[in-house]
Design a protein around this motif. Structure first.
Motif, PDB file in Angstrom:
ATOM      1  N   PHE A 179       0.850  -1.097   0.029  1.00 58.20           N
ATOM      2  CA  PHE A 179       0.053  -0.046   0.157  1.00 58.20           C
ATOM      3  C   PHE A 179       0.912   1.210   0.076  1.00 58.20           C
ATOM      4  O   PHE A 179       1.959   1.207   0.459  1.00 58.20           O
ATOM      5  CB  PHE A 179      -1.069  -0.051   0.881  1.00 58.20           C
ATOM      6  CG  PHE A 179      -1.802  -1.235   1.164  1.00 58.20           C
ATOM      7  CD1 PHE A 179      -1.676  -2.485   1.649  1.00 58.20           C
ATOM      8  CD2 PHE A 179      -3.277  -0.828   0.944  1.00 58.20           C
ATOM      9  CE1 PHE A 179      -2.552  -3.418   1.704  1.00 58.20           C
ATOM     10  CE2 PHE A 179      -4.201  -1.887   0.863  1.00 58.20           C
ATOM     11  CZ  PHE A 179      -3.727  -3.110   1.520  1.00 58.20           C
ATOM     12  N   ARG A 180       0.179   2.460  -0.448  1.00 60.64           N
ATOM     13  CA  ARG A 180       1.022   3.533  -0.396  1.00 60.64           C
ATOM     14  C   ARG A 180       0.401   4.691   0.204  1.00 60.64           C
ATOM     15  O   ARG A 180      -1.036   4.758  -0.100  1.00 60.64           O
ATOM     16  CB  ARG A 180       1.622   3.870  -1.576  1.00 60.64           C
ATOM     17  CG  ARG A 180       0.806   4.176  -2.842  1.00 60.64           C
ATOM     18  CD  ARG A 180       1.335   4.323  -4.125  1.00 60.64           C
ATOM     19  NE  ARG A 180       0.278   4.686  -5.225  1.00 60.64           N
ATOM     20  CZ  ARG A 180       0.876   4.739  -6.500  1.00 60.64           C
ATOM     21  NH1 ARG A 180       1.942   4.688  -6.960  1.00 60.64           N
ATOM     22  NH2 ARG A 180      -0.192   5.073  -7.491  1.00 60.64           N
TER      23      ARG A 180
ATOM     24  N   LYS B 113       6.644   7.575 -11.914  1.00 56.52           N
ATOM     25  CA  LYS B 113       6.086   8.840 -12.512  1.00 56.52           C
ATOM     26  C   LYS B 113       6.127   9.704 -10.929  1.00 56.52           C
ATOM     27  O   LYS B 113       5.967   9.104  -9.964  1.00 56.52           O
ATOM     28  CB  LYS B 113       4.550   8.685 -12.841  1.00 56.52           C
ATOM     29  CG  LYS B 113       4.719   7.738 -14.051  1.00 56.52           C
ATOM     30  CD  LYS B 113       3.013   7.508 -14.380  1.00 56.52           C
ATOM     31  CE  LYS B 113       2.898   6.508 -15.340  1.00 56.52           C
ATOM     32  NZ  LYS B 113       1.327   6.429 -15.626  1.00 56.52           N
ATOM     33  N   PRO B 114       6.202  10.810 -11.175  1.00 53.81           N
ATOM     34  CA  PRO B 114       6.302  11.748 -10.020  1.00 53.81           C
ATOM     35  C   PRO B 114       4.762  11.504  -8.949  1.00 53.81           C
ATOM     36  O   PRO B 114       5.027  11.612  -7.976  1.00 53.81           O
ATOM     37  CB  PRO B 114       6.046  13.208 -10.460  1.00 53.81           C
ATOM     38  CG  PRO B 114       6.764  13.152 -11.617  1.00 53.81           C
ATOM     39  CD  PRO B 114       6.324  11.793 -12.151  1.00 53.81           C
ATOM     40  N   GLU B 115       3.820  10.920  -9.591  1.00 54.54           N
ATOM     41  CA  GLU B 115       2.472  10.873  -8.746  1.00 54.54           C
ATOM     42  C   GLU B 115       2.739   9.255  -7.949  1.00 54.54           C
ATOM     43  O   GLU B 115       1.692   9.127  -7.218  1.00 54.54           O
ATOM     44  CB  GLU B 115       1.396  10.632  -9.735  1.00 54.54           C
ATOM     45  CG  GLU B 115       1.593   9.749 -10.989  1.00 54.54           C
ATOM     46  CD  GLU B 115       1.835  10.498 -12.290  1.00 54.54           C
ATOM     47  OE1 GLU B 115       2.686  11.552 -11.830  1.00 54.54           O
ATOM     48  OE2 GLU B 115       1.418  10.418 -13.234  1.00 54.54           O
ATOM     49  N   ASP B 116       3.685   8.577  -8.325  1.00 55.43           N
ATOM     50  CA  ASP B 116       4.057   7.516  -7.418  1.00 55.43           C
ATOM     51  C   ASP B 116       4.651   7.817  -6.140  1.00 55.43           C
ATOM     52  O   ASP B 116       4.863   6.940  -5.366  1.00 55.43           O
ATOM     53  CB  ASP B 116       4.805   6.612  -8.134  1.00 55.43           C
ATOM     54  CG  ASP B 116       4.315   6.002  -9.483  1.00 55.43           C
ATOM     55  OD1 ASP B 116       4.900   5.851 -10.536  1.00 55.43           O
ATOM     56  OD2 ASP B 116       3.009   5.323  -9.400  1.00 55.43           O
ATOM     57  N   THR B 117       5.208   9.090  -5.966  1.00 56.02           N
ATOM     58  CA  THR B 117       5.765   9.543  -4.689  1.00 56.02           C
ATOM     59  C   THR B 117       4.822   9.196  -3.310  1.00 56.02           C
ATOM     60  O   THR B 117       3.678   9.521  -3.446  1.00 56.02           O
ATOM     61  CB  THR B 117       5.987  11.129  -4.889  1.00 56.02           C
ATOM     62  OG1 THR B 117       7.031  11.126  -5.676  1.00 56.02           O
ATOM     63  CG2 THR B 117       6.574  11.488  -3.419  1.00 56.02           C
ATOM     64  N   ALA B 118       5.341   8.454  -2.762  1.00 56.81           N
ATOM     65  CA  ALA B 118       4.485   8.074  -1.281  1.00 56.81           C
ATOM     66  C   ALA B 118       5.443   7.297  -0.488  1.00 56.81           C
ATOM     67  O   ALA B 118       6.419   6.905  -0.692  1.00 56.81           O
ATOM     68  CB  ALA B 118       3.203   7.423  -1.794  1.00 56.81           C
ATOM     69  N   VAL B 119       4.672   7.309   0.801  1.00 63.05           N
ATOM     70  CA  VAL B 119       5.292   6.144   1.595  1.00 63.05           C
ATOM     71  C   VAL B 119       4.927   4.763   1.620  1.00 63.05           C
ATOM     72  O   VAL B 119       3.486   4.708   1.316  1.00 63.05           O
ATOM     73  CB  VAL B 119       5.149   6.554   3.215  1.00 63.05           C
ATOM     74  CG1 VAL B 119       5.707   5.317   4.220  1.00 63.05           C
ATOM     75  CG2 VAL B 119       5.896   7.830   3.510  1.00 63.05           C
TER      76      VAL B 119
END
Length: 122
Positions: free
Chosen positions: A37-38, A87-93
């Motif tokens: 999960f992110r 992609k930049p939108e994959d940025t997450a914990v």
């Protein structure tokens, strides 16, 4: 009881790749399904991918399908998330979770790791 520890996060440019690892304790891990999960800043945690205890069944969120691959190595008590074409939108914990049955719902998982940060720059 299953203790999970994620690793492999970091900073990568858009289009690059990272491989996350989820390491588990205990000799029963091979009987657990695992989910990734992110959670991005200011957003709710979302489902990324799951893998069955045997590794024979995998599922993916539409947003990562075709780019991410989940796999496991039961003798080593490890689950991996290969992330390509980031992609930049994959940025997450990114966090891994384990329970008896694979699910897209985070509430179905009893055991969680602490998470690892993935940052994708444009």
């Amino acid at each position: 009881q299953v203790d999970l520890v994620e690793s492999g996060g970091g900073l990568v440019q858009a289009g690059g790749s990272l491989r996350l690892a989820c390491s588990a304790s205990g000799n029963t891990f091979r009987t657990y399904a695992v989910g990734w999960f992110r959670q991005a800043p200011g957003k709710e945690r979302e489902f990324v991918a799951t893998i069955s205890w045997s590794g024979g069944t995998t599922t993916y969120a539409d947003s990562v399908k075709g780019r991410f691959i989940i796999s496991r190595d039961n003798p080593k008590n490890m689950v991996y998330l290969q992330m390509n074409a980031l992609k930049p939108e994959d940025t997450a914990v990114y966090s891994c979770a384990a329970d008896r049955m694979a699910s897209r719902m985070e509430d179905e998982y009893a055991f969680w790791g602490q998470g690892t940060q993935v940052t994708v720059s444009a």
